[in-house]
Design an enzyme around this catalytic site. Sequence first.
Site, PDB file in Angstrom:
ATOM      1  CD  GLU A  16      -8.084   5.777   4.904  1.00 29.22           C
ATOM      2  OE1 GLU A  16      -7.171   6.563   4.624  1.00 29.22           O
ATOM      3  OE2 GLU A  16      -9.048   5.578   4.155  1.00 29.22           O
ATOM      4  CE  LYS A  61      -2.550 -13.295   7.486  1.00 27.57           C
ATOM      5  NZ  LYS A  61      -1.788 -13.896   6.363  1.00 27.57           N
ATOM      6  NE  ARG A  68     -12.581  12.822   4.257  1.00 23.91           N
ATOM      7  CZ  ARG A  68     -13.307  11.736   4.081  1.00 23.91           C
ATOM      8  NH1 ARG A  68     -14.538  11.707   4.534  1.00 23.91           N
ATOM      9  NH2 ARG A  68     -12.824  10.668   3.487  1.00 23.91           N
ATOM     10  CD  GLU A 120     -12.115   4.525   6.428  1.00 24.68           C
ATOM     11  OE1 GLU A 120     -13.056   5.182   5.949  1.00 24.68           O
ATOM     12  OE2 GLU A 120     -11.220   4.024   5.704  1.00 24.68           O
ATOM     13  CE  LYS A 154      -3.690  -0.185   2.738  1.00 25.84           C
ATOM     14  NZ  LYS A 154      -4.524  -0.500   3.941  1.00 25.84           N
TER      15      LYS A 154
HETATM   16  P1  ADP Z   1      -7.736   4.334   0.664  1.00 30.23           P
HETATM   17  O1  ADP Z   1      -7.305   5.450   1.574  1.00 30.23           O
HETATM   18  O2  ADP Z   1      -7.031   4.356  -0.647  1.00 30.23           O
HETATM   19  O3  ADP Z   1      -9.221   4.225   0.565  1.00 30.23           O
HETATM   20  P2  ADP Z   1      -7.634   2.170   2.671  1.00 30.23           P
HETATM   21  O4  ADP Z   1      -6.422   1.829   3.444  1.00 30.23           O
HETATM   22  O5  ADP Z   1      -8.724   2.882   3.385  1.00 30.23           O
HETATM   23  O6  ADP Z   1      -7.194   2.983   1.360  1.00 30.23           O
HETATM   24  O7  ADP Z   1      -8.221   0.846   2.032  1.00 30.23           O
HETATM   25  C1  ADP Z   1      -9.297   0.899   1.132  1.00 30.23           C
HETATM   26  C2  ADP Z   1      -9.897  -0.463   0.949  1.00 30.23           C
HETATM   27  O8  ADP Z   1      -8.897  -1.401   0.450  1.00 30.23           O
HETATM   28  C3  ADP Z   1     -10.428  -1.121   2.221  1.00 30.23           C
HETATM   29  O9  ADP Z   1     -11.748  -0.704   2.535  1.00 30.23           O
HETATM   30  C4  ADP Z   1     -10.357  -2.577   1.810  1.00 30.23           C
HETATM   31  O10 ADP Z   1     -11.449  -2.859   0.926  1.00 30.23           O
HETATM   32  C5  ADP Z   1      -9.061  -2.694   1.000  1.00 30.23           C
HETATM   33  N1  ADP Z   1      -7.905  -3.029   1.876  1.00 30.23           N
HETATM   34  C6  ADP Z   1      -7.017  -2.170   2.429  1.00 30.23           C
HETATM   35  N2  ADP Z   1      -6.098  -2.820   3.198  1.00 30.23           N
HETATM   36  C7  ADP Z   1      -6.399  -4.142   3.116  1.00 30.23           C
HETATM   37  C8  ADP Z   1      -5.847  -5.351   3.709  1.00 30.23           C
HETATM   38  N3  ADP Z   1      -4.792  -5.340   4.520  1.00 30.23           N
HETATM   39  N4  ADP Z   1      -6.460  -6.529   3.402  1.00 30.23           N
HETATM   40  C9  ADP Z   1      -7.530  -6.577   2.579  1.00 30.23           C
HETATM   41  N5  ADP Z   1      -8.090  -5.501   2.003  1.00 30.23           N
HETATM   42  C10 ADP Z   1      -7.549  -4.293   2.254  1.00 30.23           C
END
Ligand code: ADP
Length: 447
Positions: free
Chosen positions: A287, A201, A291, A275, A158
């Site tokens: 995250e 993970k 806001r 979240e 990520k």
């Molecule tokens: P963004 O800020 O780009 O929205 P997030 O970290 O909030 O990124 O993740 C967005 C979505 O991606 C999550 O709601 C989930 O669907 C998927 N996701 C993120 N991290 C994971 C993880 N470790 N395992 C599985 N799905 C993930």
Amino acid sequence: MFQKILIANRGEIALRVLRACKELGIQTVVVHSTADADAMHVRLADESVCIGPPPSRDSYLNIHQIVAACEITGADAVHPGYGFLSENAKFADILAAHNITFIGPSGDHIRIMGDKIEAKRTAKRLGIPVVPGSDGAVTDEKEAKRIAGEIGYPVIIKASAGGGGRGMKVALTEEDLEIALQTARSEAGAAFGDDAVYIEKYLQKPRHIEVQVFGDGFGRGVHFGERDCSLQRRHQKVWEEANSPALNAEERSRIGGICARAIADLGYSGAGTIEFLYENGEFYFIEMNTRLQVEHPVTEAITGIDLVHEQIRVASGGGLSVKQEDIKFNGHAIECRINAEDPRTFTPSPGTITHFHTPGGLGIRVDSGVYSGYKIPPYYDSLIGKLIVHGRNRVECMMRLRRALDEFVVDGIKTTLPLFRDLVGNADIANGDYDIHWLEKYLAKEE
Ligand code: ADP
């Protein structure tokens, strides 16, 4: 209390904030682009200032113009809504330097949470459970392999600067890791100008559950329960509910308590959303958004508390109107995001709405800035409204939702309403039995 608030946003959220200001007896100023001169929030505000041409970077993201609009109109505070400048730490700092209150947390808190590596580190320090993964940024492949081996495949790479679901790559096995690392880094570099990435993970069947928190500005923190936003398409939320059909009262108060304490320890001020992914009874922080969220009305429906009132009170130094023990959860609420999009392909469908009729009756709320004859400009987000339904329990809420969807008429453009009419009759949805991949699988089957 503030005399005059400038609303630096458009669409339904500008109207939402305007309503709260009017109720509190605060004068309102809205800013708008030339494309939004006929928008409802412009018609209803006490004053309006045109700040530029249609592209967002020249209008809703133009900090100089917005600060100038504050100075011209004498606004003493700015509500940024969501999106646009709502998580821009520089904007918060510039307003502070001009003695204008940013209705939100400090620039420093926005900065910490805007950097996902820093956010995760902070969450861990505050006792919030996080997804197992690398301690910080990962640059070389050898280190990536070692960490992935330790946490076990599949893993997800990520972007630290990520947002909107971009810059994420899954590696199912060690063979995929090299390419996943390279593509995530180059995508992140291109999209955000920062190629720092980290590993965690990859959870296979999680739900997306988020906790609404508030810092009162005096070092105290409270939580307003959770929302389940697992129904997503391309990581964008489509349908949200409160409470989550997956949690019991004990889990709710445990995770809520952890979040409220973290907010207090951080000295955070204003509204925030923490979240999590939730799998097998465990929560994993992903995250924090600093806001108001699009889906905040489901929380308002079950708590009866106006979260925008609370934001304004806290920003003005008046603290929260409630203590943790005053926050009770009554019944169930669901929100459907109505987008001007084809309900199957999700391609945007701007144009003129020839007829707009909203449902009514007990437990129904429609937040929307559009009206019959309104021309949707092609420059912005396709959200045209939100249908929020409340019932004494989930079954009653679903019954009412089905009826409300039948009553909703939007002619002249395509919308996502037909998708919701299908979902409300689906057995998995009726049972609350879905994870973050459910909707994409359902849409693939329907094709
Ligand atoms: P963004 O800020 O780009 O929205 P997030 O970290 O909030 O990124 O993740 C967005 C979505 O991606 C999550 O709601 C989930 O669907 C998927 N996701 C993120 N991290 C994971 C993880 N470790 N395992 C599985 N799905 C993930």
